[in-house]
Design a protein around this motif. Sequence first.
Motif, mmCIF file in Angstrom:
data_model
loop_
_atom_site.group_PDB
_atom_site.id
_atom_site.type_symbol
_atom_site.label_atom_id
_atom_site.label_comp_id
_atom_site.label_asym_id
_atom_site.label_seq_id
_atom_site.Cartn_x
_atom_site.Cartn_y
_atom_site.Cartn_z
ATOM 1 N N PRO A 13 -28.552 -65.180 49.696
ATOM 2 C CA PRO A 13 -28.071 -66.084 50.930
ATOM 3 C C PRO A 13 -26.989 -67.023 50.611
ATOM 4 O O PRO A 13 -26.353 -67.324 51.272
ATOM 5 C CB PRO A 13 -29.367 -66.664 51.086
ATOM 6 C CG PRO A 13 -30.239 -66.727 49.818
ATOM 7 C CD PRO A 13 -30.112 -65.389 49.299
ATOM 8 N N GLY A 14 -26.958 -67.605 49.203
ATOM 9 C CA GLY A 14 -25.963 -68.654 48.991
ATOM 10 C C GLY A 14 -24.717 -67.936 48.948
ATOM 11 O O GLY A 14 -23.737 -68.496 49.087
ATOM 12 N N ALA A 16 -24.048 -64.491 50.360
ATOM 13 C CA ALA A 16 -23.757 -63.984 51.848
ATOM 14 C C ALA A 16 -23.101 -64.933 52.878
ATOM 15 O O ALA A 16 -22.724 -64.546 53.949
ATOM 16 C CB ALA A 16 -24.771 -63.180 52.187
ATOM 17 N N ARG A 17 -23.472 -66.369 52.667
ATOM 18 C CA ARG A 17 -23.112 -67.198 53.701
ATOM 19 C C ARG A 17 -21.789 -67.306 54.203
ATOM 20 O O ARG A 17 -21.328 -67.584 55.182
ATOM 21 C CB ARG A 17 -23.795 -68.769 53.299
ATOM 22 C CG ARG A 17 -23.554 -69.820 54.349
ATOM 23 C CD ARG A 17 -23.990 -71.124 53.758
ATOM 24 N NE ARG A 17 -25.642 -71.114 53.212
ATOM 25 C CZ ARG A 17 -25.970 -71.081 52.158
ATOM 26 N NH1 ARG A 17 -25.272 -71.206 51.238
ATOM 27 N NH2 ARG A 17 -27.339 -71.100 52.059
ATOM 28 N N ASP A 18 -20.888 -67.063 53.039
ATOM 29 C CA ASP A 18 -19.385 -67.322 53.444
ATOM 30 C C ASP A 18 -18.896 -65.936 53.550
ATOM 31 O O ASP A 18 -18.746 -65.404 52.420
ATOM 32 C CB ASP A 18 -18.867 -68.010 52.386
ATOM 33 C CG ASP A 18 -17.401 -68.356 52.584
ATOM 34 O OD1 ASP A 18 -16.788 -68.092 53.523
ATOM 35 O OD2 ASP A 18 -16.556 -68.615 51.469
ATOM 36 N N ASP A 174 -25.718 -61.670 56.151
ATOM 37 C CA ASP A 174 -25.074 -62.986 56.324
ATOM 38 C C ASP A 174 -26.280 -63.860 55.878
ATOM 39 O O ASP A 174 -27.152 -63.498 55.084
ATOM 40 C CB ASP A 174 -25.025 -63.088 57.698
ATOM 41 C CG ASP A 174 -26.171 -62.903 58.402
ATOM 42 O OD1 ASP A 174 -27.287 -63.142 57.949
ATOM 43 O OD2 ASP A 174 -26.097 -62.767 59.708
ATOM 44 N N ALA A 175 -26.090 -65.229 55.985
ATOM 45 C CA ALA A 175 -26.727 -65.976 55.115
ATOM 46 C C ALA A 175 -28.436 -66.032 55.690
ATOM 47 O O ALA A 175 -29.469 -66.485 55.048
ATOM 48 C CB ALA A 175 -26.594 -67.543 55.640
ATOM 49 N N ARG A 176 -28.666 -65.188 56.910
ATOM 50 C CA ARG A 176 -30.193 -65.129 57.278
ATOM 51 C C ARG A 176 -30.976 -63.870 56.757
ATOM 52 O O ARG A 176 -31.870 -63.765 56.701
ATOM 53 C CB ARG A 176 -30.208 -65.047 58.747
ATOM 54 C CG ARG A 176 -29.734 -66.308 59.383
ATOM 55 C CD ARG A 176 -29.569 -66.247 60.900
ATOM 56 N NE ARG A 176 -28.505 -64.909 61.201
ATOM 57 C CZ ARG A 176 -28.187 -64.710 62.653
ATOM 58 N NH1 ARG A 176 -28.770 -64.767 63.437
ATOM 59 N NH2 ARG A 176 -27.126 -63.888 62.422
ATOM 60 N N SER A 223 -20.340 -66.261 43.883
ATOM 61 C CA SER A 223 -19.228 -66.560 45.181
ATOM 62 C C SER A 223 -17.924 -65.957 44.879
ATOM 63 O O SER A 223 -17.097 -65.231 45.573
ATOM 64 C CB SER A 223 -19.330 -67.788 45.702
ATOM 65 O OG SER A 223 -20.523 -68.218 46.429
#
Length: 332
Positions: A13-14, A16-18, A174-176, A223
């Motif tokens: 999640p950390g 895929a968020r960006d 994504d983040a979800r 990231s």
Amino acid sequence: MRVSFAGGGSDLPGVARDGGGRVVGAAIDVRVRVVVEPFDRGWVRMESASRGPARPAGGPGAAAPQVVTRRRAEPARDDVAFRLIEATLSATGVDDGVALRVETEMSPGAGLGGSASVAVAALFALRASVGDAAAPEELAREAVALERERLGNACGAQDQVFAAFGGLLDLTFDARGCSGVRPLPVGCPDLVPALSAGLLLVDTDVRRVSGEILDRMEVGSASDAKGALVAAAGEVARGFELGSLALVLSGMRRGAAAKMRLSGAASALALSLQERLDGLGVEVLRICGAGGGGHVLVWAPAERHARILDALGPRVVRRPSLGAPGVRLEPA
């Protein structure tokens, strides 16, 4: 369970968020089986057992089944062997007068998505026992929430999707969690058999908790590597679509190199294995799951396998079948 060919780590999640993540991989024929049966009202019985091939001396072989019987009113067990099973009972509300047995073909911590497979299979079986049909996307979402929110585990979202859907998949995140599931189009019928023929899953004989490995990994480093991971997944997907084994292997090598850079500690066993197999014609060597133990995926043409297996010595090596079906009911 599953192997990913490229992109693993971009589903966190950390990470895929960006800008989102992407993973291309396959469900494999290493299975989890969950059996739900009636039990005495007011009581809950849980059993967990792993089985597998004979192990080298000292290796993590099949363990004796662990069994717990408790009153429904008693607190849920919080030990590692039963936390996940307890969470599935609580999430489904099927927690009275029930016996649940989990049988796995691999001991935990193997790096092949075993805990997610248990979560998906247990949720599916418990819901089916009360006539509640659940779609694959619903099972995957619930299993991710179970591990992240109820148990507080650091985990990605690919394992649950492979367990629920099965097959060869191209996933976006994504983040979800998982934002897209696409069955991989295969441009040549000979591609998957050729890819399967060269695959070896090498057991490091080390078991670990993936969440602990991921907790020690810096999100910044993941990231930074995400662009390479996502690009590698795209290259593998294009290789499947074009029916090009060479392009698939190129993307796998690119993804393996990016993943090795994420954490030196998590990659140490894979790097040691790489040194041992140097000069034997290995074309891809990549960490499975979070690294730090579990399995390492090796690809080489089948005619080179004999020398590779000799170099590996007594390690257990599996030849997985790709594209196994997702969760399903079987006759008792």
